[in-house]
Design an enzyme around this catalytic site. Structure first.
Site, short mmCIF file in Angstrom:
data_model
loop_
_atom_site.label_atom_id
_atom_site.label_comp_id
_atom_site.label_asym_id
_atom_site.label_seq_id
_atom_site.Cartn_x
_atom_site.Cartn_y
_atom_site.Cartn_z
CB SER A 132 -0.90 -0.04 1.12
OG SER A 132 -1.93 0.62 0.97
CG HIS A 174 -5.34 -0.20 -2.07
ND1 HIS A 174 -5.82 -1.21 -1.29
CD2 HIS A 174 -4.52 0.50 -1.49
CE1 HIS A 174 -4.99 -1.40 -0.12
NE2 HIS A 174 -4.19 -0.15 -0.17
CD GLU A 201 -7.83 -3.68 -2.19
OE1 GLU A 201 -8.52 -4.81 -2.07
OE2 GLU A 201 -8.04 -2.53 -1.96
#
Length: 280
Positions: A132, A174, A201
């Site tokens: 992330s 994401h 993801e």
């Protein structure tokens, strides 16, 4: 002078499985040298480091890693701490948690911890992982902020300086789940020489050497190449939608694996872009 033998990078799109079928984290442990390796989790990107460490502590324990530890850094003084530097220099793998990439760079950018991560990577062959926000920060060009626009405009993305383990990419995470194609297109429009890398993801890009790339997990990786693009970015007003012509898009699903030094049947366009993406 010590010969350099750079390690691997594992760049995760976020929300990777942390229990059960942990394809991404299992790959990280493998790249570090297996369950007997020493792994540290760097939590500088998050405001809840103890909570995040508890999650990864349990995940790496489930994967059989006994030599695991957290490095909590919340300010510049802690980023120059001698014990933290020593931990990183001994580690076989350094995993950067999610959170906010700007918080991460504000805490460690240009610090002794940052410098030592590069030493561990280049001199000892340590694996650097990031998920992330930790993924976006891996490259020299960092996606610092982006909007939720469905179409790219001049202000859809803001770039900043990242950790510098890759040279020619900007990474977004994401990617499919949060519909981030528009902001990655905007980032590429700002600097067409930079390749856009959008990672889904529970999916990771693994880079070992220049030209060596693998996609693991359950999603896909989107590569945007705007080097031949023409656009109205320079002339556009703030928030004006962009005209982008001749942007190349490559989609690599999990299981894709290329070593352009050995894979003779790789398309020429892909061979060229992978050489840039994997330059460490």
């Amino acid at each position: 002078m010590q010969e350099e033998h750079a390690g691997a990078l594992l760049i995760v799109g976020g929300s990777e499985e942390r229990h059960g079928d942990m394809q991404v984290l299992s790959k990280f442990v493998e790249l570090c040298g297996g369950p007997d390796s020493a792994i540290v989790v760097l939590t500088a990107a998050t405001s809840v480091p103890d909570k995040i460490w508890a999650i990864y502590d349990a995940a790496f324990a489930e994967l059989g890693v006994s030599n695991r530890a957290a490095i909590h850094i919340g300010n510049r003084r802690e980023a120059d701490d001698a014990d933290a530097v020593a931990q990183i220099l001994r580690a076989d793998g350094i995993f950067i948690s999610g959170g906010e990439q700007q918080r991460l760079l504000a805490s460690i950018g240009g610090s002794k911890v940052h410098e030592t991560m590069h030493r561990a990577f280049r001199e000892r062959g340590a694996c650097i992982g990031g998920t992330s926000a930790g993924a976006s920060a891996i490259s020299r060009h960092m996606m610092a902020y982006g909007t939720k626009d469905m179409l790219p405009n001049k202000n859809s993305a803001q770039l900043d300086v990242g950790l510098g383990f890759l040279q020619h990419v900007v990474i977004d995470q994401h990617f499919s789940e949060r519909h981030r194609l528009a902001r990655l297109l905007s980032a590429v429009a700002q600097d067409p020489d930079v390749i856009g890398l959008g990672i889904d993801e529970d999916t990771a890009v693994v880079i070992r050497d220049r030209g060596w790339l693998e996609v693991v997990g359950t999603g896909a990786v989107t590569i945007l190449d705007g080097r031949r693009m023409t656009s109205n970015f320079d002339e556009a007003n703030p928030h004006q939608q962009l005209e982008l012509i001749d942007v190349r898009l490559h989609l690599l699903p999990a299981g894709s694996h290329y070593n352009i030094g050995r894979t003779a049947d790789a398309p020429a366009a892909l061979r060229n872009v992978l050489a840039l993406v994997t330059e460490i």
